[in-house]
Design a protein around this motif. Structure first.
Motif, PDB file in Angstrom:
ATOM      1  N   LEU A 213       0.824  -1.206   0.000  1.00 60.74           N
ATOM      2  CA  LEU A 213       0.000   0.000   0.000  1.00 60.74           C
ATOM      3  C   LEU A 213       0.863   1.263   0.000  1.00 60.74           C
ATOM      4  O   LEU A 213       0.523   2.260  -0.650  1.00 60.74           O
ATOM      5  CB  LEU A 213      -0.926   0.001   1.218  1.00 60.74           C
ATOM      6  CG  LEU A 213      -2.099  -0.979   1.187  1.00 60.74           C
ATOM      7  CD1 LEU A 213      -2.944  -0.848   2.447  1.00 60.74           C
ATOM      8  CD2 LEU A 213      -2.972  -0.757  -0.049  1.00 60.74           C
ATOM      9  N   LEU A 214       1.972   1.230   0.721  1.00 62.02           N
ATOM     10  CA  LEU A 214       2.870   2.386   0.741  1.00 62.02           C
ATOM     11  C   LEU A 214       3.510   2.617  -0.628  1.00 62.02           C
ATOM     12  O   LEU A 214       3.644   3.760  -1.084  1.00 62.02           O
ATOM     13  CB  LEU A 214       3.948   2.192   1.804  1.00 62.02           C
ATOM     14  CG  LEU A 214       3.478   2.300   3.263  1.00 62.02           C
ATOM     15  CD1 LEU A 214       4.612   1.942   4.211  1.00 62.02           C
ATOM     16  CD2 LEU A 214       2.954   3.696   3.569  1.00 62.02           C
ATOM     17  N   LYS A 215       3.896   1.537  -1.296  1.00 64.82           N
ATOM     18  CA  LYS A 215       4.458   1.672  -2.637  1.00 64.82           C
ATOM     19  C   LYS A 215       3.396   2.153  -3.626  1.00 64.82           C
ATOM     20  O   LYS A 215       3.681   2.976  -4.513  1.00 64.82           O
ATOM     21  CB  LYS A 215       5.048   0.340  -3.083  1.00 64.82           C
ATOM     22  CG  LYS A 215       6.304  -0.070  -2.307  1.00 64.82           C
ATOM     23  CD  LYS A 215       6.842  -1.399  -2.785  1.00 64.82           C
ATOM     24  CE  LYS A 215       8.114  -1.786  -2.000  1.00 64.82           C
ATOM     25  NZ  LYS A 215       8.661  -3.089  -2.427  1.00 64.82           N
ATOM     26  N   LEU A 216       2.177   1.651  -3.469  1.00 65.76           N
ATOM     27  CA  LEU A 216       1.073   2.111  -4.316  1.00 65.76           C
ATOM     28  C   LEU A 216       0.803   3.596  -4.065  1.00 65.76           C
ATOM     29  O   LEU A 216       0.554   4.367  -4.999  1.00 65.76           O
ATOM     30  CB  LEU A 216      -0.180   1.293  -4.012  1.00 65.76           C
ATOM     31  CG  LEU A 216      -1.434   1.599  -4.842  1.00 65.76           C
ATOM     32  CD1 LEU A 216      -1.200   1.250  -6.309  1.00 65.76           C
ATOM     33  CD2 LEU A 216      -2.639   0.827  -4.307  1.00 65.76           C
ATOM     34  N   TYR A 217       0.891   4.005  -2.819  1.00 68.38           N
ATOM     35  CA  TYR A 217       0.677   5.403  -2.446  1.00 68.38           C
ATOM     36  C   TYR A 217       1.734   6.309  -3.082  1.00 68.38           C
ATOM     37  O   TYR A 217       1.410   7.376  -3.624  1.00 68.38           O
ATOM     38  CB  TYR A 217       0.714   5.511  -0.919  1.00 68.38           C
ATOM     39  CG  TYR A 217       0.571   6.906  -0.389  1.00 68.38           C
ATOM     40  CD1 TYR A 217      -0.602   7.631  -0.574  1.00 68.38           C
ATOM     41  CD2 TYR A 217       1.608   7.503   0.327  1.00 68.38           C
ATOM     42  CE1 TYR A 217      -0.731   8.913  -0.071  1.00 68.38           C
ATOM     43  CE2 TYR A 217       1.476   8.774   0.839  1.00 68.38           C
ATOM     44  CZ  TYR A 217       0.308   9.480   0.631  1.00 68.38           C
ATOM     45  OH  TYR A 217       0.179  10.755   1.128  1.00 68.38           O
TER      46      TYR A 217
END
Length: 278
Positions: free
Chosen positions: A105-109
């Motif tokens: 999710l952090l990489k997607l963010y």
């Protein structure tokens, strides 16, 4: 029993390593995580408000005014709902990713942030390149609004309220000048203008715009197009400062998110190393 004991010890040591890794984090890392979560709460609230406004605008009957503000290609409510939905998606992924320390999710963010910055650059370049087209489109649509001012088309009075607000706040009359009101069926017959065209000191008199506009010295003789353009030019500095702050904030959040992901990744590698050695 011996194998179970070994397995249990590895699990306990791994859990302890996770807790210790979390406790050993510096103040900067904890502040970065908290800052990311706070920023994304704001993004979620803004996205929800824009999405709700788009849904309301799409479902609410706003008569001809709704059709006027929609471009042939770009539909305002659909754009609002799209932007609101994307902001919600970005905010939720960033908040949950930082709170639960979920790497994907952090990489997607971070990917969303980079895409948003690129889109902003494209929009800025497009606005500069299409300045004349946008100005012409706005002028034509405003002339249409003037034509329907005070008529049966403006059932809910939105057109009247909008034009009155602009003319009163910017001390102007018509798009180019008072003569634009000759295209209105209500005021064109006797070459008069609405009360909102009157100068501030005469505006309390509801008949100040009844005289022929070419000889009426109680009304503003400058058009709203010129007044609006002058206002925009005088506030370009503030717009630039605001855009710069938003850009720097996005870069800061992206950098902090990268720092948090690196910290989580190192912690996970440390845990796996401890468990693997056992």
């Amino acid at each position: 029993v011996f194998r179970f004991k070994q397995w249990y010890q590895r699990r306990v040591r791994g859990s302890r390593a996770a807790v210790m890794g979390s406790e050993d984090r510096g103040c900067c890392d904890k502040c970065a995580k908290t800052f990311i979560m706070g920023i994304n709460i704001v993004i979620i609230l803004i996205g929800g408000a824009i999405l709700a406004g788009g849904v309301y605008y799409q479902l609410n009957d706003t008569s001809y005014y709704k059709e006027l503000v929609n471009h042939d290609i770009f539909n305002v409510p659909i754009i609002m709902m799209t932007i609101g939905g994307l902001l919600l998606l970005v905010g939720i992924s960033g908040f949950i990713g930082a709170c639960a320390e979920i790497m994907i999710l952090l990489k997607l963010y971070m990917g969303f942030l980079i895409i948003i910055m690129l889109v902003q650059i494209i929009i800025a370049v497009g606005c500069v390149a299409m300045k004349s087209s946008v100005e012409t489109y706005a002028t034509n649509k405003t002339m249409e609004l003037i034509g329907y001012y005070g008529t049966d088309v403006d059932e809910d009075g939105l057109i009247k309220a909008t034009i009155d607000a602009v003319q009163e706040n910017f001390d102007c009359c018509g798009v180019v000048g008072p003569s634009d009101w000759s295209d209105n069926s209500v005021y064109g017959a006797n070459s008069s203008t609405p009360t909102s065209c009157c100068k501030t000191q005469y505006r309390s008199d509801s008949t100040c715009g009844n005289a022929v506009y070419s000889t009426n010295d109680k009304i503003n003789d400058s058009g709203c197009k010129t007044s609006l353009l002058n206002w925009i030019e005088s506030n370009l500095l503030y717009v630039g400062i605001f855009a710069g702050v938003i850009c720097l904030l996005q870069i800061l959040v992206c950098g902090l998110t990268c720092r948090v992901t690196i910290d989580i990744d190192r912690q996970q590698e440390a845990i796996l190393g401890i468990v693997g050695d056992d």
